[in-house]
Enzyme design. Sequence first.
Site, PDB file in Angstrom:
ATOM      1  N   GLY A 195      36.588  70.745  74.298  1.00  0.00           N
ATOM      2  CA  GLY A 195      37.478  69.739  73.712  1.00  0.00           C
ATOM      3  C   GLY A 195      37.445  69.900  72.204  1.00  0.00           C
ATOM      4  O   GLY A 195      38.157  70.729  71.646  1.00  0.00           O
ATOM      5  N   GLY A 208      45.299  34.642  70.530  1.00  0.00           N
ATOM      6  CA  GLY A 208      44.400  33.888  71.396  1.00  0.00           C
ATOM      7  C   GLY A 208      44.509  34.394  72.824  1.00  0.00           C
ATOM      8  O   GLY A 208      44.827  35.570  73.060  1.00  0.00           O
ATOM      9  N   GLY A 209      44.297  33.502  73.775  1.00  0.00           N
ATOM     10  CA  GLY A 209      44.209  33.891  75.183  1.00  0.00           C
ATOM     11  C   GLY A 209      45.430  34.617  75.706  1.00  0.00           C
ATOM     12  O   GLY A 209      45.320  35.579  76.471  1.00  0.00           O
ATOM     13  N   GLU A 233      35.983  61.542  64.530  1.00  0.00           N
ATOM     14  CA  GLU A 233      34.716  62.090  64.011  1.00  0.00           C
ATOM     15  C   GLU A 233      34.981  63.496  63.477  1.00  0.00           C
ATOM     16  O   GLU A 233      34.598  63.846  62.366  1.00  0.00           O
ATOM     17  CB  GLU A 233      33.655  62.152  65.124  1.00  0.00           C
ATOM     18  CG  GLU A 233      33.144  60.789  65.592  1.00  0.00           C
ATOM     19  CD  GLU A 233      34.144  60.029  66.452  1.00  0.00           C
ATOM     20  OE1 GLU A 233      34.964  60.674  67.142  1.00  0.00           O
ATOM     21  OE2 GLU A 233      34.128  58.786  66.419  1.00  0.00           O
ATOM     22  N   ARG A 269      49.186  66.060  64.300  1.00  0.00           N
ATOM     23  CA  ARG A 269      48.506  64.958  63.596  1.00  0.00           C
ATOM     24  C   ARG A 269      49.486  64.111  62.798  1.00  0.00           C
ATOM     25  O   ARG A 269      49.283  62.899  62.667  1.00  0.00           O
ATOM     26  CB  ARG A 269      47.384  65.523  62.720  1.00  0.00           C
ATOM     27  CG  ARG A 269      46.220  65.954  63.576  1.00  0.00           C
ATOM     28  CD  ARG A 269      45.124  66.681  62.853  1.00  0.00           C
ATOM     29  NE  ARG A 269      44.179  67.178  63.866  1.00  0.00           N
ATOM     30  CZ  ARG A 269      43.238  68.080  63.653  1.00  0.00           C
ATOM     31  NH1 ARG A 269      43.091  68.601  62.441  1.00  0.00           N
ATOM     32  NH2 ARG A 269      42.446  68.460  64.634  1.00  0.00           N
ATOM     33  N   GLU A 292      44.385  64.779  69.483  1.00  0.00           N
ATOM     34  CA  GLU A 292      44.700  65.632  68.306  1.00  0.00           C
ATOM     35  C   GLU A 292      43.496  65.745  67.383  1.00  0.00           C
ATOM     36  O   GLU A 292      43.626  65.744  66.168  1.00  0.00           O
ATOM     37  CB  GLU A 292      45.906  65.088  67.513  1.00  0.00           C
ATOM     38  CG  GLU A 292      47.192  64.930  68.278  1.00  0.00           C
ATOM     39  CD  GLU A 292      47.824  66.239  68.742  1.00  0.00           C
ATOM     40  OE1 GLU A 292      47.505  67.316  68.195  1.00  0.00           O
ATOM     41  OE2 GLU A 292      48.651  66.172  69.679  1.00  0.00           O
ATOM     42  N   GLY A 293      42.313  65.853  67.958  1.00  0.00           N
ATOM     43  CA  GLY A 293      41.094  65.906  67.160  1.00  0.00           C
ATOM     44  C   GLY A 293      40.552  64.510  66.998  1.00  0.00           C
ATOM     45  O   GLY A 293      41.236  63.634  66.468  1.00  0.00           O
ATOM     46  N   THR A 294      39.314  64.282  67.482  1.00  0.00           N
ATOM     47  CA  THR A 294      38.748  62.930  67.380  1.00  0.00           C
ATOM     48  C   THR A 294      38.583  62.566  65.910  1.00  0.00           C
ATOM     49  O   THR A 294      38.545  63.440  65.046  1.00  0.00           O
ATOM     50  CB  THR A 294      37.359  62.856  68.060  1.00  0.00           C
ATOM     51  OG1 THR A 294      36.443  63.650  67.288  1.00  0.00           O
ATOM     52  CG2 THR A 294      37.405  63.381  69.497  1.00  0.00           C
TER      53      THR A 294
HETATM   54  C1  LIG Z   1      45.498  61.228  77.267  1.00  0.00           C
HETATM   55  C2  LIG Z   1      45.064  62.491  76.640  1.00  0.00           C
HETATM   56  C3  LIG Z   1      45.994  63.481  76.395  1.00  0.00           C
HETATM   57  C4  LIG Z   1      45.597  64.709  75.860  1.00  0.00           C
HETATM   58  N1  LIG Z   1      46.532  65.689  75.689  1.00  0.00           N
HETATM   59  C5  LIG Z   1      46.107  66.931  75.339  1.00  0.00           C
HETATM   60  C6  LIG Z   1      47.016  68.027  75.312  1.00  0.00           C
HETATM   61  O1  LIG Z   1      48.216  67.866  75.559  1.00  0.00           O
HETATM   62  N2  LIG Z   1      46.560  69.256  75.020  1.00  0.00           N
HETATM   63  C7  LIG Z   1      45.239  69.479  74.737  1.00  0.00           C
HETATM   64  O2  LIG Z   1      44.879  70.615  74.482  1.00  0.00           O
HETATM   65  N3  LIG Z   1      44.356  68.460  74.745  1.00  0.00           N
HETATM   66  C8  LIG Z   1      44.755  67.209  75.035  1.00  0.00           C
HETATM   67  N4  LIG Z   1      43.845  66.165  75.068  1.00  0.00           N
HETATM   68  C9  LIG Z   1      42.462  66.454  74.790  1.00  0.00           C
HETATM   69  C10 LIG Z   1      41.934  65.887  73.497  1.00  0.00           C
HETATM   70  O3  LIG Z   1      42.459  66.592  72.396  1.00  0.00           O
HETATM   71  C11 LIG Z   1      40.413  65.939  73.560  1.00  0.00           C
HETATM   72  O4  LIG Z   1      40.022  64.964  74.490  1.00  0.00           O
HETATM   73  C12 LIG Z   1      39.771  65.706  72.236  1.00  0.00           C
HETATM   74  O5  LIG Z   1      39.984  66.810  71.388  1.00  0.00           O
HETATM   75  C13 LIG Z   1      38.262  65.489  72.379  1.00  0.00           C
HETATM   76  O6  LIG Z   1      37.669  66.455  73.188  1.00  0.00           O
HETATM   77  P1  LIG Z   1      36.689  66.029  74.374  1.00  0.00           P
HETATM   78  O7  LIG Z   1      37.389  65.019  75.181  1.00  0.00           O
HETATM   79  O8  LIG Z   1      36.219  67.236  75.042  1.00  0.00           O
HETATM   80  O9  LIG Z   1      35.483  65.309  73.664  1.00  0.00           O
HETATM   81  P2  LIG Z   1      34.176  66.035  73.120  1.00  0.00           P
HETATM   82  O10 LIG Z   1      34.519  67.185  72.307  1.00  0.00           O
HETATM   83  O11 LIG Z   1      33.254  66.247  74.275  1.00  0.00           O
HETATM   84  O12 LIG Z   1      33.593  64.902  72.198  1.00  0.00           O
HETATM   85  C14 LIG Z   1      32.814  63.801  72.665  1.00  0.00           C
HETATM   86  C15 LIG Z   1      32.332  62.996  71.459  1.00  0.00           C
HETATM   87  O13 LIG Z   1      31.516  63.809  70.610  1.00  0.00           O
HETATM   88  C16 LIG Z   1      32.040  63.856  69.300  1.00  0.00           C
HETATM   89  N5  LIG Z   1      31.830  65.184  68.770  1.00  0.00           N
HETATM   90  C17 LIG Z   1      32.145  66.386  69.335  1.00  0.00           C
HETATM   91  N6  LIG Z   1      31.794  67.392  68.548  1.00  0.00           N
HETATM   92  C18 LIG Z   1      31.265  66.840  67.424  1.00  0.00           C
HETATM   93  C19 LIG Z   1      30.707  67.372  66.229  1.00  0.00           C
HETATM   94  N7  LIG Z   1      30.683  68.672  65.997  1.00  0.00           N
HETATM   95  N8  LIG Z   1      30.226  66.509  65.315  1.00  0.00           N
HETATM   96  C20 LIG Z   1      30.268  65.189  65.520  1.00  0.00           C
HETATM   97  N9  LIG Z   1      30.790  64.616  66.629  1.00  0.00           N
HETATM   98  C21 LIG Z   1      31.269  65.447  67.570  1.00  0.00           C
HETATM   99  C22 LIG Z   1      33.521  63.545  69.471  1.00  0.00           C
HETATM  100  O14 LIG Z   1      34.065  63.036  68.277  1.00  0.00           O
HETATM  101  C23 LIG Z   1      33.470  62.514  70.560  1.00  0.00           C
HETATM  102  O15 LIG Z   1      33.113  61.275  69.998  1.00  0.00           O
HETATM  103  C24 LIG Z   1      44.236  64.920  75.542  1.00  0.00           C
HETATM  104  C25 LIG Z   1      43.315  63.908  75.758  1.00  0.00           C
HETATM  105  C26 LIG Z   1      43.710  62.713  76.303  1.00  0.00           C
HETATM  106  C27 LIG Z   1      42.681  61.659  76.555  1.00  0.00           C
END
Ligand SMILES: Cc1cc2nc3c(=O)[nH]c(=O)nc-3n(C[C@H](O)[C@H](O)[C@H](O)COP(=O)(O)OP(=O)(O)OC[C@H]3O[C@@H](n4cnc5c(N)ncnc54)[C@H](O)[C@@H]3O)c2cc1C
Lengths: 395, 267
Positions: A139, A350-351, A378, A254, A374-376
């Site tokens: 991810g 409220g409720g 964090e 983004r 699109e990138g968490t």
């Molecule tokens: C509804 C939905 C639609 C999506 N659509 C797409 C899509 O069309 N195409 C696509 O490619 N992806 C898609 N995604 C995927 C999305 O981009 C990923 O879920 C996201 O990038 C996070 O990856 P992960 O879920 O594996 O979390 P992880 O990478 O496992 O992260 C878990 C936690 O750890 C933190 N973390 C991870 N690495 C680090 C680090 N180095 N330092 C500090 N903190 C860290 C993260 O911030 C998070 O809090 C979608 C996700 C959802 C939920």
Amino acid sequence: MAGVSDVREIIAGDGETGVEITRNVRRWVDEQVIPNATELEHSGEFPARIHADMCEMGIFGITFPESHGGLGLSFETYSAVIEEISRGWMGLAGIINTNVIDGWIIDEHGTQEQKDRFLPGLATGEKQGCFTITEPNAGSDAQAIRTTASRDADDYILNGNKLFVTNGDRGDVYLAMTKTDPSAQPRHRGISAFLVEKDTPGFSVARTIDKLGYKGPETAELFLEDARVPADNLLGGSEGRGFQQMISGLEIGRINVASRATGVAQAAFDAAIVYAQQRETMGQQIAQHQAIQLKLAEMATKIRAARLLTRDAARKKDSGQRSDLDVGMAKLFATEVALECSLESMRVHGGVGYTKELPVERFYRDAPLMAVAEGTNEIQRIVIARRLLELYKVE
Amino acid sequence: MDVIVCVKQIPDPETPAAAFKVDEAAMQVLPAQGISPVISPFDAQAVEAALRIKDASGDGCVNIISLGPDSARDAIKHSLAMGADEGYHLKDDAFEGGDAWTTALALSKAIQHLGVPDVLIFGRQAADWDQGTVGSIVAELLDLPSATVLRAVELNGDRITVSRVVADGFENIELPTPCVLTISNEFGDPRYPQLRQIMQAARKQVTEFTAADLGLDPSEVGAAGARVQMHALYQPTSDVEVEIIEGDTPEEKAAGLVNALREAKIL
Ligand SMILES: Cc1cc2nc3c(=O)[nH]c(=O)nc-3n(C[C@H](O)[C@H](O)[C@H](O)COP(=O)(O)OP(=O)(O)OC[C@H]3O[C@@H](n4cnc5c(N)ncnc54)[C@H](O)[C@@H]3O)c2cc1C
């Protein structure tokens, strides 16, 4: 509701054109999206009629080149339009997003033949594009992808699975990241991007995934089992460039997400400021209680900041300059503002804000997606900090 | 088939009642803060009708005329964005303070100036003053047959078949061209402009005409030429009282409601 949506100044690009386009989209959102969004969202149905309207109006093609059926307008105008659409229903912006990302990447990096073949359908919205990096074990760490592509005469054979594919069940073309060289060091040198078409033998949609919010576009898991993709569908015709190609597209995604977040926050605020003048407690409108006024002022100020930051980032992208820092800041800030405002709006209500009778609960369910996708946020902070340390490097 | 549509820009009818204010001394409606004026909804439907006629006939032009201040240009641009071909703006300080008569006079001169088209279309009424007379006065001034308050318009060779909304149903009639039509809300929703057309409309020049350009003397138009005199403009106050009808069952409540309506002499 001319009253609420009309007081906000429109900030778009392209002079009078951008403002007029945004004004028209705003009206369409007020008349067609807002009255239907809650019911459609609760039903979980794909909004086919709204989608048809968006195609008909030409919303998908705003930033596509005029040579391939687009309007050739700016990301600044695109941002204003995405904000308006998301004010009605955030999910709709997700349907548009993957077409715009794919279109931009193909236009930047694709061969002439790939542009001619894929851009026109994506620009009108007749063809649904998907953008798929994420896998069960990759991810945030996108370079950890395990899907492989190996050359076989005029084709490549793809194997692996892709997770969380937005629009994945209705996709016509999937821009997919794979490894053509799984042992490459650094890892990104082994990544290549393919345009996988839906009727590719060996390609299948494994399932769609239920989720908290972000209804409208479905989220799918894909299987690639000895999927045979013609070498002509290798993006740009050369291996090992996928990671750079993908990174350039993430900025587009983004901008979309930051704009969406601003729209959701605005919707949450609009609902709050109206309700605050309708609900009375202790003999007066709750809007007259200072506790509520502080919330309204705080929300409106942050939303305006989010909007300006987002348009500013879009303008930077339009200028052709490197914009990862600006776009990252906008995405981070605006999505946090959306989270805050959806919760604050619920508190103002409220409720009743917690019930399914008002749209606030939808804003509250939609907001967290934007802090993750699109990138968490964090990761966003890390990207911002790394870039700052580069810029401010002390010898 | 060539069509001219006359459109008016008005305060947004969706303006919340609380934001609607009049200046009683000046006898004017005050523009609501931050709410842009819009094309009168019936006029947007008139543009829709014109575009359908053009599509059905396979050729011709849809041109737009609007009389109004600077901002009326937006109503013209909106019509162009819907797909109309050219826009004409009757803009002159001398037009200010006019009534239905002076508006119709100026419009009819502009229409003659441009050449009377096959069909002239208006909204059934402007959704601000709701008088519904300009279309008919123009028909009279140009000596053309007219049909008002239409819910449907169809081309029938070089004739036009229309369906009028009348008190007890619909009236279907046929008109020769050239003729004047006014469109009612029953006609159906106007199209949303395509973004590409908005872009093209933004780049398009709107031609402006002054009273003098149309051969009109300032004494004939605007406040000077008006035949209607306004004596007062005010917002009526209405005191609404709410009475909740109590009852244990829906039947009891309904009976209570019937009694209350009888007492109020509504039933
Ligand atoms: C509804 C939905 C639609 C999506 N659509 C797409 C899509 O069309 N195409 C696509 O490619 N992806 C898609 N995604 C995927 C999305 O981009 C990923 O879920 C996201 O990038 C996070 O990856 P992960 O879920 O594996 O979390 P992880 O990478 O496992 O992260 C878990 C936690 O750890 C933190 N973390 C991870 N690495 C680090 C680090 N180095 N330092 C500090 N903190 C860290 C993260 O911030 C998070 O809090 C979608 C996700 C959802 C939920």
